[in-house]
Design an enzyme around this catalytic site. Structure first.
Site, PDB file in Angstrom:
ATOM      1  N   SER A   1       0.827  -1.197   0.000  1.00 56.46           N
ATOM      2  CA  SER A   1       0.000   0.000   0.000  1.00 56.46           C
ATOM      3  C   SER A   1       0.876   1.267   0.000  1.00 56.46           C
ATOM      4  O   SER A   1       1.722   1.425  -0.875  1.00 56.46           O
ATOM      5  CB  SER A   1      -0.950  -0.045   1.200  1.00 56.46           C
ATOM      6  OG  SER A   1      -2.020   0.868   1.037  1.00 56.46           O
TER       7      SER A   1
ATOM      8  N   ASP B   1      -9.130  -3.903  -6.319  1.00 53.69           N
ATOM      9  CA  ASP B   1      -8.687  -3.225  -5.094  1.00 53.69           C
ATOM     10  C   ASP B   1      -9.485  -1.938  -4.877  1.00 53.69           C
ATOM     11  O   ASP B   1      -9.474  -1.048  -5.728  1.00 53.69           O
ATOM     12  CB  ASP B   1      -7.196  -2.892  -5.200  1.00 53.69           C
ATOM     13  CG  ASP B   1      -6.573  -2.483  -3.869  1.00 53.69           C
ATOM     14  OD1 ASP B   1      -7.213  -1.734  -3.109  1.00 53.69           O
ATOM     15  OD2 ASP B   1      -5.432  -2.909  -3.597  1.00 53.69           O
TER      16      ASP B   1
ATOM     17  N   HIS C   1      -8.045  -5.206  -1.009  1.00 49.03           N
ATOM     18  CA  HIS C   1      -6.860  -4.477  -0.565  1.00 49.03           C
ATOM     19  C   HIS C   1      -6.239  -5.210   0.626  1.00 49.03           C
ATOM     20  O   HIS C   1      -6.892  -5.398   1.657  1.00 49.03           O
ATOM     21  CB  HIS C   1      -7.218  -3.045  -0.164  1.00 49.03           C
ATOM     22  CG  HIS C   1      -6.015  -2.180   0.097  1.00 49.03           C
ATOM     23  ND1 HIS C   1      -5.196  -1.729  -0.928  1.00 49.03           N
ATOM     24  CD2 HIS C   1      -5.467  -1.705   1.249  1.00 49.03           C
ATOM     25  CE1 HIS C   1      -4.217  -0.998  -0.416  1.00 49.03           C
ATOM     26  NE2 HIS C   1      -4.345  -0.978   0.904  1.00 49.03           N
TER      27      HIS C   1
END
Length: 407
Positions: A210, A338, A367
Site C-alpha cells: 500500500s 482493489d 486491498h
C-alpha cells in the site's frame, strides 16, 4: 526453413542414386525438428489466463515462479466481493507468533525510526544471510497480520527480516514534527544504508504494501543512482495518489477513509505537542479531528514536506511517475478489484517499458486481502509464495555485495 526438406524428399533429382537424397535428408530433418521444438517451447504460456502478467522483465523473471500456471481461485464467498475480502483479511486473518527486538535510529532532523528485528536471528543466522526489509502500509507496522505472515514465510527460507516502521507507527517514538508520508524517502535511504553497514556481506531486498509500496517505489526511482538493494516487491501500491484520493471518497470506500483517518488521528494525538507553537501552517486543531484523510494531509502532511497544497503533495508523491527510472529487479502485484489502490492508477506502460519490472494483476484480492491459495481463508495471503519465488530467484543469481558499492 520447412520448405527445403519438403522439396528434397518430394522431388529428388532423377540423375542421382536413390541413396544420395536419403543421405542429405536425415540431417536436414533433424535440424528442422530441433528448431520447431524450440519455437514451440518459447511460444507456450507460462502462466494461467486468470492472471494478467506483463512488464519489460517478464522473460527474465517469469521462470522463477512455481505456481503462476495455476488458476487464481478466490476463497468461496469471502473472495467474491472486494469489500468482504478486504474487511475479512483485516479482522479475521491469523496473527503468527513473532517476537521482536526493537532498534531505534536517530535521523538528521532529530527524528526516530523504529526497526523491529526478529529475536534471536542475530545469533542464529549467518552474517551473509539475505535480508528482507518490510514496509507496512499507512499507519501500519510490525504488528499487522500481513506483515507477520510475510516475515514467517521469508524466515522459513533462511532469510533475515526486519520491519521498517514509519515514524509514529507501531508505537514507535516520535521526536520531531515529521510523520509518515508518501514522498519522504530520506528515512528509507537511512534504513537501507544502516542495514547494509550492519550486514555488509548480505544482499538486501525490500517489500512494501500500500503506501509502503508507494514509498518504496519512490525510493527506487528517485535514488536509482545510489540504491544498493538487490531487488524489491511492491504490493497493492496506489501508484497514482490523485486517483486514489478521489476513489477513497466514493460510496462504500468512505468506510476505508474513515478507518485510515482514525489511525492517523490516533498517532497524531499522541504527539500533537510537537507541532504546537511552530511558526508554520500546521492546523493542529483540524488534525486532532479530521473528517477525511485528505483533510488531515492538508493540515499536517503537506505542510511538513513544504507543499503549498494537498493536491500538490498528492501529485508529486505518485510513484507511477518514477517506475521508468527503477534500475533493480522490481515485482509489482496488484488486485484488479482493489478498492483503495484502484487498478486505473497502475502505470502499465511504464512497467512494460522497463526491462527490470514485472507486473502481476490478480482478478480478485481486494486491498491487502488475497484470500486464496492453500492457506485461505485464515492463513497467509496468496501473494506470499509469489514474493518468495521472485526473491529467491534473485538471490540465487545475485553476486555478493561489494564494500565499495556502499556510499
Amino acid at each position: 526453413m520447412a520448405r527445403a526438406p519438403l522439396s528434397l524428399t518430394s522431388k529428388p533429382p532423377s540423375p542421382l542414386p536413390t541413396v544420395t537424397p536419403l543421405r542429405f535428408q536425415r540431417p536436414t530433418l533433424t535440424t528442422v525438428r530441433v528448431r520447431a521444438t524450440s519455437v514451440t517451447t518459447t511460444a507456450m504460456p507460462d502462466y494461467h489466463p486468470s492472471l494478467e502478467i506483463t512488464g519489460g522483465g517478464v522473460d527474465r523473471f517469469l521462470p522463477a515462479f512455481k505456481t503462476l500456471h495455476l488458476p487464481y481461485k478466490p476463497f468461496p464467498v469471502i473472495g467474491w466481493n472486494r469489500h468482504i475480502e478486504t474487511i475479512f483479511a483485516a479482522f479475521f486473518r491469523k496473527f503468527p507468533d513473532v517476537k521482536y527486538r526493537r532498534e531505534c535510529l536517530r535521523t538528521k532532523d532529530d527524528g526516530t525510526i523504529a526497526l523491529d528485528w526478529v529475536c534471536g536471528d542475530h545469533r542464529s543466522l549467518p552474517a551473509d544471510s539475505p535480508i528482507l526489509i518490510l514496509l507496512p502500509g499507512l499507519t501500519g507496522g510490525s504488528q499487522d497480520s500481513y506483515v507477520k505472515h510475510m516475515l514467517v514465510k521469508a524466515r522459513s527460507k533462511g532469510w533475515r527480516v526486519v520491519v521498517f516502521n514509519s515514524r509514529g507507527c507501531a508505537d514507535s517514538p516520535v521526536t520531531s514534527p515529521q510523520l509518515q508520508s508518501a514522498s519522504f524517502t530520506a528515512d528509507t535511504c537511512h534504513v537501507v544504508d544502516h542495514v547494509s553497514s550492519r550486514y555488509p556481506k548480505a544482499n538486501i531486498y525490500a517489500a512494501g504494501w500500500s503506501l509502503g509500496g508507494n514509498i518504496l517505489v519512490n525510493y527506487l526511482g528517485k535514488e536509482y543512482n545510489h540504491c544498493i538493494l538487490s531487488g524489491a516487491v511492491s504490493l497493492c501500491n496506489p501508484f497514482n495518489l490523485v486517483i486514489a484520493d478521489e476513489n477513497l471518497r466514493k460510496g462504500f470506500n468512505n468506510i476505508y477513509d474513515r478507518a485510515l483517518r482514525g489511525g492517523l488521528c490516533k498517532i497524531f494525538t499522541k504527539h500533537a505537542v510537537l507541532f504546537e507553537d511552530i511558526e508554520d501552517e500546521y492546523n493542529v486543531q483540524v488534525a486532532l479531528n479530521p473528517k477525511t484523510v485528505r483533510e488531515y494531509d492538508e493540515a499536517i502532511t503537506r505542510v511538513s514536506l513544504g507543499y503549498k497544497s494537498v493536491d500538490h503533495y498528492y501529485s508529486d508523491s505518485c510513484s507511477c511517475h518514477v517506475v521508468q527510472h527503477v534500475r533493480i529487479p522490481l515485482l509489482c502485484i496488484q488486485a484488479a478489484n482493489d478498492p483503495i489502490a484502484p487498478i486505473e492508477g497502475t502505470p502499465r506502460e511504464d512497467i512494460k517499458g522497463n526491462p527490470n519490472s514485472m507486473l502481476i494483476v490478480t482478478p480478485q484480492g481486494g486491498h491487502l486481502g488475497w484470500v486464496a491459495g492453500d492457506e485461505a481463508p485464515f492463513g497467509a495471503p496468496w501473494t506470499d509464495n509469489a514474493v518468495m519465488d521472485f526473491l529467491e530467484h534473485l538471490q540465487k543469481n545475485a553476486s555478493k555485495p561489494q564494500a565499495s558499492s556502499i556510499s
